[in-house]
Design a protein around this motif. Sequence first.
Motif, PDB file in Angstrom:
ATOM      1  N   ILE A  92       0.594  -1.329  -0.506  1.00 50.89           N
ATOM      2  CA  ILE A  92      -0.063  -0.135   0.011  1.00 50.89           C
ATOM      3  C   ILE A  92       0.679   0.954  -0.188  1.00 50.89           C
ATOM      4  N   GLY A  93       2.206   0.962  -0.224  1.00 49.96           N
ATOM      5  CA  GLY A  93       2.824   1.875   0.466  1.00 49.96           C
ATOM      6  C   GLY A  93       4.416   2.592   0.290  1.00 49.96           C
ATOM      7  N   VAL A  94       5.161   2.973  -0.305  1.00 53.15           N
ATOM      8  CA  VAL A  94       6.482   3.652   0.017  1.00 53.15           C
ATOM      9  C   VAL A  94       7.233   4.046   1.053  1.00 53.15           C
ATOM     10  N   LEU A  95       8.359   3.948   2.541  1.00 56.06           N
ATOM     11  CA  LEU A  95       8.882   4.428   2.658  1.00 56.06           C
ATOM     12  C   LEU A  95       9.895   4.759   2.528  1.00 56.06           C
ATOM     13  N   ILE A  96      10.616   6.410   1.708  1.00 61.23           N
ATOM     14  CA  ILE A  96      11.943   6.659   1.238  1.00 61.23           C
ATOM     15  C   ILE A  96      12.267   7.893   1.826  1.00 61.23           C
ATOM     16  N   GLU A  97      12.718   7.818   1.865  1.00 55.99           N
ATOM     17  CA  GLU A  97      13.576   9.163   2.818  1.00 55.99           C
ATOM     18  C   GLU A  97      13.604   9.170   4.200  1.00 55.99           C
ATOM     19  N   ASP A  98      13.085   8.695   4.915  1.00 55.95           N
ATOM     20  CA  ASP A  98      11.972   8.570   5.793  1.00 55.95           C
ATOM     21  C   ASP A  98      10.760   9.748   6.001  1.00 55.95           C
ATOM     22  N   ALA A  99       9.937   9.353   4.559  1.00 53.09           N
ATOM     23  CA  ALA A  99       8.391  10.172   4.452  1.00 53.09           C
ATOM     24  C   ALA A  99       7.874   8.897   4.060  1.00 53.09           C
ATOM     25  N   LEU A 100       6.544   8.674   3.930  1.00 57.56           N
ATOM     26  CA  LEU A 100       5.586   7.821   4.200  1.00 57.56           C
ATOM     27  C   LEU A 100       4.888   8.113   2.816  1.00 57.56           C
ATOM     28  N   TYR A 101       4.810   7.737   1.321  1.00 59.47           N
ATOM     29  CA  TYR A 101       4.246   7.694   0.487  1.00 59.47           C
ATOM     30  C   TYR A 101       3.580   6.641   0.369  1.00 59.47           C
ATOM     31  N   LEU A 102       2.127   6.494  -0.461  1.00 60.84           N
ATOM     32  CA  LEU A 102       0.793   5.898  -0.059  1.00 60.84           C
ATOM     33  C   LEU A 102       0.516   5.692  -1.483  1.00 60.84           C
ATOM     34  N   LYS A 103       0.020   4.538  -2.104  1.00 57.01           N
ATOM     35  CA  LYS A 103      -0.490   4.074  -3.257  1.00 57.01           C
ATOM     36  C   LYS A 103      -1.796   4.671  -3.533  1.00 57.01           C
ATOM     37  N   ALA A 104      -1.711   5.691  -4.792  1.00 59.44           N
ATOM     38  CA  ALA A 104      -3.233   6.126  -5.278  1.00 59.44           C
ATOM     39  C   ALA A 104      -2.853   5.959  -6.732  1.00 59.44           C
ATOM     40  N   ASP A 105      -4.195   6.330  -7.045  1.00 60.38           N
ATOM     41  CA  ASP A 105      -4.359   5.583  -8.682  1.00 60.38           C
ATOM     42  C   ASP A 105      -5.493   7.331  -8.848  1.00 60.38           C
ATOM     43  N   ASP A 106      -5.841   7.451 -10.339  1.00 52.49           N
ATOM     44  CA  ASP A 106      -7.075   7.826 -10.697  1.00 52.49           C
ATOM     45  C   ASP A 106      -7.655   8.175 -10.353  1.00 52.49           C
ATOM     46  N   GLN A 107      -8.433   6.992  -9.072  1.00 57.41           N
ATOM     47  CA  GLN A 107      -9.933   8.028  -8.258  1.00 57.41           C
ATOM     48  C   GLN A 107      -9.288   8.178  -7.360  1.00 57.41           C
ATOM     49  N   THR A 108      -7.840   8.217  -6.554  1.00 57.27           N
ATOM     50  CA  THR A 108      -7.823   8.785  -5.428  1.00 57.27           C
ATOM     51  C   THR A 108      -6.254   9.421  -5.219  1.00 57.27           C
ATOM     52  N   SER A 109      -5.926  10.122  -6.606  1.00 61.23           N
ATOM     53  CA  SER A 109      -4.685  10.653  -6.401  1.00 61.23           C
ATOM     54  C   SER A 109      -5.221  12.587  -6.466  1.00 61.23           C
ATOM     55  N   ALA A 110      -6.370  13.082  -6.622  1.00 51.57           N
ATOM     56  CA  ALA A 110      -6.665  14.356  -5.991  1.00 51.57           C
ATOM     57  C   ALA A 110      -7.427  14.715  -5.037  1.00 51.57           C
ATOM     58  N   ARG A 111      -7.479  13.592  -4.106  1.00 48.11           N
ATOM     59  CA  ARG A 111      -7.381  13.687  -3.176  1.00 48.11           C
ATOM     60  C   ARG A 111      -6.116  14.067  -1.127  1.00 48.11           C
ATOM     61  N   PHE A 112      -5.543  13.320  -2.604  1.00 45.87           N
ATOM     62  CA  PHE A 112      -3.788  13.240  -1.705  1.00 45.87           C
ATOM     63  C   PHE A 112      -3.883  15.391  -2.608  1.00 45.87           C
ATOM     64  N   GLU A 113      -3.696  15.248  -3.333  1.00 46.32           N
ATOM     65  CA  GLU A 113      -3.303  16.338  -3.721  1.00 46.32           C
ATOM     66  C   GLU A 113      -3.853  17.792  -2.474  1.00 46.32           C
ATOM     67  N   LYS A 114      -5.664  17.669  -2.891  1.00 44.57           N
ATOM     68  CA  LYS A 114      -6.489  18.356  -2.265  1.00 44.57           C
ATOM     69  C   LYS A 114      -5.456  18.430  -1.126  1.00 44.57           C
ATOM     70  N   ALA A 115      -5.113  17.602  -0.146  1.00 40.29           N
ATOM     71  CA  ALA A 115      -4.923  17.354   0.964  1.00 40.29           C
ATOM     72  C   ALA A 115      -3.501  17.692   1.082  1.00 40.29           C
ATOM     73  N   GLY A 116      -2.704  18.636   0.049  1.00 44.35           N
ATOM     74  CA  GLY A 116      -1.363  18.990   0.192  1.00 44.35           C
ATOM     75  C   GLY A 116      -0.260  18.091  -0.032  1.00 44.35           C
TER      76      GLY A 116
END
Length: 120
Positions: free
Chosen positions: A37-61
């Motif tokens: 569901i995600g990757v931890l790179i350079e001590d930061a968490l990034y979660l899996k997104a797709d066309d249906q969910t990436s706008a929610r991540f973007e809207k939250a900054g």
Amino acid sequence: MSAALIAHLQDLCAQSGHLTARAMFGGYGIYLDGLLIGVLIEDALYLKADDQTSARFEKAGGAPYVYMGQQRPIAMSYWSLPEEALESSEALQPWLRLAQEAALRKPAKKPVTKSRKPAR
């Protein structure tokens, strides 16, 4: 710091499922109940997104993880979270759900098959 962050994530995700981390991509793959569901790179968490969910991540900054390819930057389908999402289980829950949904929608890779040469 990664070990401490992984332990913190395991605590935050305890009510959602069993979180594990596996070394990959110079960081860690983050799995919830065996699903990536995600990757931890350079001590930061990034979660899996797709066309249906990436706008929610973007809207939250949030922003996609970007790395430098051989000729240009390449954005991955893993997005950063708002800082407050890592402060409590309740704040992280909606983001975990979005990541799980995106991971489940991702089509399975087709198995690689060897091409056969026609018989002569």
